[in-house]
Design a protein around this motif. Sequence first.
Motif, PDB file in Angstrom:
ATOM      1  N   HIS A   1       0.955  -1.295   0.086  1.00  0.00           N
ATOM      2  CA  HIS A   1       0.039   0.148   0.017  1.00  0.00           C
ATOM      3  C   HIS A   1       0.865   1.186   0.145  1.00  0.00           C
ATOM      4  O   HIS A   1       1.873   1.282   0.791  1.00  0.00           O
ATOM      5  CB  HIS A   1      -0.886  -0.025   1.364  1.00  0.00           C
ATOM      6  N   HIS A   2       0.531   1.997  -0.838  1.00  0.00           N
ATOM      7  CA  HIS A   2       1.266   3.362  -0.880  1.00  0.00           C
ATOM      8  C   HIS A   2       0.487   4.511  -0.528  1.00  0.00           C
ATOM      9  O   HIS A   2      -0.428   4.938  -1.297  1.00  0.00           O
ATOM     10  CB  HIS A   2       2.086   3.654  -2.533  1.00  0.00           C
ATOM     11  N   ILE A   3       0.609   4.897   0.776  1.00  0.00           N
ATOM     12  CA  ILE A   3      -0.277   6.213   1.229  1.00  0.00           C
ATOM     13  C   ILE A   3       0.674   7.017   1.914  1.00  0.00           C
ATOM     14  O   ILE A   3       1.615   7.021   2.567  1.00  0.00           O
ATOM     15  CB  ILE A   3      -0.952   5.581   2.509  1.00  0.00           C
ATOM     16  N   GLN A   4       0.377   8.238   1.504  1.00  0.00           N
ATOM     17  CA  GLN A   4       1.072   9.629   1.928  1.00  0.00           C
ATOM     18  C   GLN A   4       0.110  10.417   2.553  1.00  0.00           C
ATOM     19  O   GLN A   4      -0.997  10.421   2.444  1.00  0.00           O
ATOM     20  CB  GLN A   4       1.569  10.393   0.919  1.00  0.00           C
ATOM     21  N   LEU A   5       0.562  11.149   3.590  1.00  0.00           N
ATOM     22  CA  LEU A   5      -0.135  11.738   4.361  1.00  0.00           C
ATOM     23  C   LEU A   5       0.405  13.375   4.200  1.00  0.00           C
ATOM     24  O   LEU A   5       1.516  13.592   4.447  1.00  0.00           O
ATOM     25  CB  LEU A   5      -0.072  11.659   6.051  1.00  0.00           C
TER      26      LEU A   5
ATOM     27  N   GLY B   1      -3.838   2.383  -6.925  1.00  0.00           N
ATOM     28  CA  GLY B   1      -2.729   3.022  -6.964  1.00  0.00           C
ATOM     29  C   GLY B   1      -2.622   3.738  -5.755  1.00  0.00           C
ATOM     30  O   GLY B   1      -3.242   3.638  -4.855  1.00  0.00           O
ATOM     31  N   PRO B   2      -1.472   4.636  -5.830  1.00  0.00           N
ATOM     32  CA  PRO B   2      -1.152   5.438  -4.776  1.00  0.00           C
ATOM     33  C   PRO B   2      -2.028   6.556  -4.365  1.00  0.00           C
ATOM     34  O   PRO B   2      -2.894   6.946  -5.236  1.00  0.00           O
ATOM     35  CB  PRO B   2       0.270   6.077  -4.921  1.00  0.00           C
ATOM     36  N   ILE B   3      -2.319   6.643  -3.026  1.00  0.00           N
ATOM     37  CA  ILE B   3      -3.167   7.794  -2.552  1.00  0.00           C
ATOM     38  C   ILE B   3      -2.551   8.733  -1.607  1.00  0.00           C
ATOM     39  O   ILE B   3      -1.767   8.268  -0.886  1.00  0.00           O
ATOM     40  CB  ILE B   3      -4.493   7.328  -2.153  1.00  0.00           C
ATOM     41  N   THR B   4      -2.972   9.961  -1.581  1.00  0.00           N
ATOM     42  CA  THR B   4      -2.579  10.781  -0.641  1.00  0.00           C
ATOM     43  C   THR B   4      -3.790  11.132   0.187  1.00  0.00           C
ATOM     44  O   THR B   4      -4.769  11.755  -0.419  1.00  0.00           O
ATOM     45  CB  THR B   4      -1.866  12.062  -1.185  1.00  0.00           C
ATOM     46  N   LEU B   5      -3.615  10.944   1.486  1.00  0.00           N
ATOM     47  CA  LEU B   5      -4.686  11.430   2.594  1.00  0.00           C
ATOM     48  C   LEU B   5      -4.649  12.805   2.932  1.00  0.00           C
ATOM     49  O   LEU B   5      -3.276  13.152   3.355  1.00  0.00           O
ATOM     50  CB  LEU B   5      -4.861  10.401   3.558  1.00  0.00           C
ATOM     51  N   LEU B   6      -5.509  13.649   2.878  1.00  0.00           N
ATOM     52  CA  LEU B   6      -5.418  15.106   3.190  1.00  0.00           C
ATOM     53  C   LEU B   6      -6.100  15.681   4.339  1.00  0.00           C
ATOM     54  O   LEU B   6      -7.369  15.022   4.609  1.00  0.00           O
ATOM     55  CB  LEU B   6      -5.701  15.965   2.091  1.00  0.00           C
ATOM     56  N   THR B   7      -5.531  16.489   5.160  1.00  0.00           N
ATOM     57  CA  THR B   7      -6.260  17.084   6.126  1.00  0.00           C
ATOM     58  C   THR B   7      -5.986  18.656   6.319  1.00  0.00           C
ATOM     59  O   THR B   7      -4.971  19.026   5.618  1.00  0.00           O
ATOM     60  CB  THR B   7      -6.048  16.238   7.278  1.00  0.00           C
TER      61      THR B   7
END
Length: 138
Positions: A3-7, A91-97
Amino acid sequence: MQHHIQLKRVYQDMHPEDGLRILVDRLWPRGYRREDLKVDHWWRDPAPSPALRRDFHSERISWAQFSRAYRDELHLNPERLLPLRQALEAGPITLLTAARDVEHSHLKVLAEVLSRPEADPLEAVMPQAATSTSSPTR
């Protein structure tokens, strides 16, 4: 599957390696129009409940208590994670806050939960019933 997850904070610049950029907050960032922020999706459901968010931001509960309670919310409502799991498969995701401290935000807990294999939904709701074979004693 890896899993490719960026924050990231929603205000940070977009990069090609971000993949799908998903804002996971109950509230839209104050003072910004949708066109101002580079967001592919805004999904509120995976975010902490309003009561839990208020308790944490008002410092009525600690980071550890918040993390535990949020993890419990996600386990009791696995359907909230379905769109994120599907996006991650693609695919990769970027979780945003919009939170100032990403490392001590709900995104950290959310990414940890998403990085684990999907659990049996029954086990998430009733952990002892799913794993116990003995009858209860009085």
